[in-house]
Design a protein around this motif. Sequence first.
Motif, mmCIF file in Angstrom:
data_model
loop_
_atom_site.group_PDB
_atom_site.id
_atom_site.type_symbol
_atom_site.label_atom_id
_atom_site.label_comp_id
_atom_site.label_asym_id
_atom_site.label_seq_id
_atom_site.Cartn_x
_atom_site.Cartn_y
_atom_site.Cartn_z
ATOM 1 N N LEU A 1 27.468 45.193 27.464
ATOM 2 C CA LEU A 1 27.967 43.817 27.464
ATOM 3 C C LEU A 1 29.253 43.698 28.270
ATOM 4 O O LEU A 1 29.487 42.688 28.944
ATOM 5 N N GLY A 2 30.103 44.728 28.202
ATOM 6 C CA GLY A 2 31.326 44.725 29.001
ATOM 7 C C GLY A 2 31.024 44.676 30.493
ATOM 8 O O GLY A 2 31.678 43.944 31.249
ATOM 9 N N ILE A 3 30.008 45.426 30.932
ATOM 10 C CA ILE A 3 29.608 45.399 32.338
ATOM 11 C C ILE A 3 29.089 44.013 32.722
ATOM 12 O O ILE A 3 29.412 43.476 33.790
ATOM 13 N N VAL A 4 28.282 43.425 31.846
ATOM 14 C CA VAL A 4 27.717 42.094 32.111
ATOM 15 C C VAL A 4 28.826 41.064 32.285
ATOM 16 O O VAL A 4 28.804 40.259 33.236
ATOM 17 N N TRP A 5 29.798 41.069 31.400
ATOM 18 C CA TRP A 5 30.889 40.091 31.484
ATOM 19 C C TRP A 5 31.799 40.379 32.676
ATOM 20 O O TRP A 5 32.297 39.449 33.314
ATOM 21 N N TYR A 6 32.004 41.643 32.990
ATOM 22 C CA TYR A 6 32.845 41.969 34.145
ATOM 23 C C TYR A 6 32.187 41.511 35.450
ATOM 24 O O TYR A 6 32.844 40.911 36.307
ATOM 25 N N VAL A 7 30.904 41.769 35.595
ATOM 26 C CA VAL A 7 30.185 41.358 36.804
ATOM 27 C C VAL A 7 30.176 39.838 36.932
ATOM 28 O O VAL A 7 30.270 39.296 38.038
ATOM 29 N N SER A 8 30.079 39.145 35.813
ATOM 30 C CA SER A 8 30.107 37.689 35.838
ATOM 31 C C SER A 8 31.418 37.178 36.430
ATOM 32 O O SER A 8 31.430 36.285 37.290
ATOM 33 N N GLY A 9 32.525 37.730 35.980
ATOM 34 C CA GLY A 9 33.821 37.335 36.522
ATOM 35 C C GLY A 9 33.983 37.737 37.973
ATOM 36 O O GLY A 9 34.536 36.975 38.776
ATOM 37 N N MET A 10 33.499 38.928 38.331
ATOM 38 C CA MET A 10 33.640 39.402 39.714
ATOM 39 C C MET A 10 32.816 38.550 40.667
ATOM 40 O O MET A 10 33.239 38.270 41.793
ATOM 41 N N GLN A 11 31.647 38.116 40.228
ATOM 42 C CA GLN A 11 30.822 37.254 41.061
ATOM 43 C C GLN A 11 31.538 35.944 41.384
ATOM 44 O O GLN A 11 31.541 35.481 42.536
ATOM 45 N N THR A 12 32.171 35.359 40.376
ATOM 46 C CA THR A 12 32.938 34.131 40.597
ATOM 47 C C THR A 12 34.134 34.396 41.509
ATOM 48 O O THR A 12 34.452 33.583 42.388
#
Length: 365
Positions: free
Chosen positions: A83-94
């Motif tokens: 879940l940490g990876i999922v949320w980190y990638v979400s922020g990085m994409q933005t």
Amino acid sequence: MSRFVYFLLISNMIANLIASSPRILFGKSEEGAIVTMIIALFFGVFINWVLITFFKAFPGKSLPHILSLYLSKWIAIPTLFILGIVWYVSGMQTLITYIDILLRFITPEMSVYLIIAMFIPVITFGVIMQSRNILFTLELVFVLSFPVAAYYVVKLYFSEQVSWNHVAIAMTFIDNPPDYTVFSTVTYLFVGAFDIIIFNSLLKKKMTFGIKQALIIFILGAFAIFTTYFIPIGVLGFDQVESILYPWILTSDSIRMKFGVIERVIFIFLLLLLAIAFLNITIHWHVACKLFQSAFGIEQLKIKLREKISLGIVVVVFWSIAIYTTLKVTEYDLFLYSKYYFNSIPIILIGLMVLMLVVNRRAKI
């Protein structure tokens, strides 16, 4: 249901307004986009119902705390890490998307390194600040930006540049079969409320999710989907919108304020979205940081200095990966990887909901 849940939900919808989401939807405009968006709208309400129903049984507790109570470490730690990876990638994409937008439309002569350097102190401060302060900042930004956003939306809907004939043409493709990529992309618009997996520790009152709450989320989702998809089609045309990199920026640039201090609405639009983007990245990375801290047991360290050092290491790793990725990926790479990321979201959400069901059953025993 807490007002902060709505704020988190709306911020995620707005932040993805000019990211890869519209391009994916327009690319499937003749391949079942409309019927898929309708299905995803109901699914988005459903996953929010599952989320709130689960957390109302654990008021004032975050997901890491709940998992540590009812699941073994062999399940809890990998779950929190993923879940940490999922949320980190979400922020990085933005982050990557908005840096590209700044380079193209606002500061084309500025170095990419300087733009990244502008993001680093603000977002880092948000990542390490207390969760309560982030929620209050989110509320403050919404209160200040709501009048401008409301005026912009009204101006957009009643603009002469919007051709509803093009919208009618797009609606004729409603009978095409659904598409999974469109489904996952629209579903992602509704995951903003899932940030409460961390912020629920601050929501002490027991939340409820009834017909009223479901109707509010349904209306918000329907409005966000309709605006995101149909308004650019009405302004730019059904045949041309698919080939445009950032259709919403051209859409906003078609509006003028004849008697305003700033005639071109695009500057107000970009500044407003930039504020929401900063918040969105900060919230996602703050949640990711908390998840990684819980997965690695950093929050359990007794010595404050060790905890601060560990937190600093996490932040440095965050930015190292983000800077390297920002400098390496191209527009096509970002679009392609975003599709892969969106396609994984429904699978991850279903897995998380199954885990919530297991935890809920164990809690009742």
